[in-house]
Design an enzyme around this catalytic site. Sequence first.
Site, PDB file in Angstrom:
ATOM      1  CG  ASP A 176      81.432  51.285 -17.161  1.00 27.13           C
ATOM      2  OD1 ASP A 176      80.871  50.534 -17.969  1.00 27.13           O
ATOM      3  OD2 ASP A 176      81.587  50.993 -15.959  1.00 27.13           O
ATOM      4  CG  HIS A 204      80.098  48.106 -13.948  1.00 31.94           C
ATOM      5  ND1 HIS A 204      80.522  48.685 -15.129  1.00 31.94           N
ATOM      6  CD2 HIS A 204      80.111  46.770 -14.163  1.00 31.94           C
ATOM      7  CE1 HIS A 204      80.779  47.734 -16.012  1.00 31.94           C
ATOM      8  NE2 HIS A 204      80.534  46.570 -15.451  1.00 31.94           N
TER       9      HIS A 204
END
Length: 350
Positions: A176, A204
């Site tokens: 990410d 996440h």
Amino acid sequence: MLTLLSVMYIVVRAASSEADPIRVLVTGAAGQIAYSLLYSIAKGDVFGKDQPIILVLLDIPPMLPVLDGVVMELQDCALPLLREVIPTDKVEVGFKDLDAAILVGSMPRKEGMERKDLLKANVAIFKTQGAALEKYAKKTVRVLVVGNPANTNCLIASKSAPSIPKENFSCLTRLDHNRARSQVAMRCGVPADAVKNVIIWGNHSSTQYPDVHHAMVNVHGKEVKAYDAVKDDSWLKGDFISTVQLRGAAVIKARKLSSAMSAAKAISDHMRDWWFGTLDGEFMSMGVYAGGNSYGIPEDLIYSFPVHIKNKSWNIHDGLPVNDFSRAKMDATAAELVEERDTALSFLSQ
């Protein structure tokens, strides 16, 4: 002129100066992420160009024939650092004397499966793997959990290995982080390494908060704040965040498969920084244990923070100012993690 004795001394000294091999486990080793990852580890891109490696590949019994093919390919690469490859479906073999464990394998969410069912299945997996780490691995092992839901899986593994320090467990939010860095770089027309200090806060999942309030962009040799470099606040507070949050789903929609190449690159980045440290003045995003003292995040979570790393130890970069916009998003992803944790712990005690 060199004597025979001096030649022998030089040879013995050269041989003894080579580092001992480290044992690195990759679970889900027959899968597509591992297929993209193993070469990088074996050739020295992760743990160093002078570090011999013993690769341990763990997967479920039906995947052993596939693992045999992976082993053959690794052998055929003729990599000088790769000392041994051990394919196995047995935890007592897979987790023995580990220096690093990369836990990629997990139960994927299937059509019609509720999130609590996914959590229950993964609690069983990571409870077993945590217990195996406790029983067989070195107490200094560094553990990276990749399999989703990564934060909560990591917490369960840590709780199942109580003699291994909590600080030795982390989960992957570097993918990410890399996505956020790349989005800003493309928007500014600069290379990705011209962007530093983006942050992924929290889980996440689609509640994660990609934050660039503290990021810097090198534009024509001068570092400027990301908001000043991008010059589009509405994008940074809108489409930028949703693009990073939903990028995994977008890749699946396009490829009909989940992220593999980019996930493997992120795993390599994460473990290399954990091994060798972060650059001065830079921090990276990493899912780590929240002790309840940083940024008002509840304790007993694995939460993604900005971290510095030195001597294989991470420290949360504390003291960054947090505005109301960021506070709300950081708290929302924390709330999701608290709910996940409580559900998972109810299964752990069963």
